[in-house]
Enzyme design. Structure first.
Site, short mmCIF file in Angstrom:
data_model
loop_
_atom_site.label_atom_id
_atom_site.label_comp_id
_atom_site.label_asym_id
_atom_site.label_seq_id
_atom_site.Cartn_x
_atom_site.Cartn_y
_atom_site.Cartn_z
N LYS A 217 6.80 23.54 -0.79
CA LYS A 217 7.18 22.33 -1.52
C LYS A 217 5.98 21.62 -2.14
O LYS A 217 4.90 21.58 -1.55
CB LYS A 217 7.90 21.37 -0.57
N ASP B 262 10.46 28.05 5.78
CA ASP B 262 10.37 26.86 4.93
C ASP B 262 9.07 26.13 5.22
O ASP B 262 8.86 25.64 6.33
CB ASP B 262 11.58 25.95 5.21
N HIS C 288 9.37 18.15 -3.06
CA HIS C 288 9.59 17.70 -1.68
C HIS C 288 10.48 16.45 -1.61
O HIS C 288 11.35 16.35 -0.75
CB HIS C 288 8.25 17.44 -1.00
#
Length: 316
Positions: A89, A55, A122
């Site tokens: 993101k 991530d 995000h």
């Protein structure tokens, strides 16, 4: 201490995405480090340990270092691109639709990938557009952008899916109410929702909604981020850990996956990286104990209220 002997299938759990054929490994590795200099080595350790879900975010300012580790691992023939699940993101300053594609492409370049498995907004908060990631006025207040709505940004993400640039799209740091608004009007539904969640913030209602709509709930800070009150020092968690000869972290992480939640842990310490990967199935009774006997409720990160990430120290 090695937990290898206890290995069962839990750490291999994958959750199907509601869009396309990809599956997200439930056990994920976050890439936000206090010291950005450890990034490449930590990612390499995580890959060697067995993590395949990473991530990232433009806001973390270390996508290039992540990309170096991922690329070297693939170049060595240890994994193919399709073995990896890479999320990144879109930051708050890039919510205007015309800024989405350039931001996305910049992330791909830094990560050295042709496509992203999951692209997340995000936070739901649009900041003033520009190169300053943290725009503030003279008094230190965040400069928000009222000229763009979350659905405007979402439409731009849907186009990335249409173009085959990302396999799935989702939201991060969002409330259930705001999520419902997007799901109601989205042409391509969110596949993933990333929020803070741990035994002190179980988010049962959000999880139930996500399951109804085929959305994966992805938990950050699944161990409570080492904040006070400390999740890993909770008597219920400690009791289960002692009984099963596991660590408190392994209990909390197994609990997440068994209730249908993917998680992200971050560490630069090889022993912790190994510990967080080596999770095994908890007995039904332990799952019930955590649900029924832990009553502490606390959110450690106020990002959902402001769009500004940050864990709040509870006591000095």
């Amino acid at each position: 201490m090695s937990y290898e002997a206890f290995h069962d299938e839990l750490r291999d759990t994958r959750f199907a995405l509601n869009h396309g054929s990809a599956q997200m490994p439930a056990v994920g590795f976050g890439t936000l480090f206090k010291d950005l200099g450890v990034t490449t080595q930590a990612i390499t350790h995580a890959l060697e340990t067995g993590f395949r879900h990473f991530d990232c975010a433009e806001r973390y300012r270390n996508e290039e270092s992540v990309g170096v580790a991922l690329q070297a691992f693939m170049d060595a023939g240890k994994a193919r691109r399709e073995d990896l699940f890479i999320t990144t993101k879109l930051w708050n300053t890039n919510h205007r639709p015309e800024r989405v594609l350039p931001a996305f492409e910049a992330s791909c370049r830094r990560l050295q990938v042709d496509y992203i498995d999951c692209y997340l907004i995000h936070t739901p908060f649009a900041f003033q557009a520009g190169d300053d990631q943290d725009p503030r006025d003279a008094f230190g207040h965040v400069l928000y952008d009222s000229g763009v709505t979350l659905i405007d940004t979402w439409r731009a993400l849907e186009q990335l899916v249409d173009q085959g640039r990302c396999r799935s799209i989702g939201l991060s740091d969002i409330t259930l109410e705001a999520l419902k608004e997007i799901v109601a009007v989205a042409r391509i539904k969110p596949a993933v929702v990333q929020v803070e969640s741990h035994p002190y913030l179980p988010e049962w209602e959000l999880l139930e909604y996500c399951k109804e709509h085929g959305i994966i709930l992805l938990a950050f800070a699944p161990l409570g981020h080492g904040m006070e009150p400390n999740v890993l020092e909770d008597e219920v968690i400690l009791g289960i850990a002692r009984h099963l000869q596991r660590t408190p972290a392994q209990v909390a992480l197994a609990w997440a996956v068994q209730r249908g939640v993917a998680f992200l842990t971050t560490s630069a310490t090889p022993a912790h990286i190994q510990e967080n990967f080596d999770i095994t199935t908890l007995p039904h009774r332990a799952m019930l104990e955590i649900r029924q006997e832990i009553t502490t409720r606390i959110r450690f990160n106020s990002v959902v209220e402001t769009g500004v990430p940050g864990f709040i120290p509870r006591k000095q």
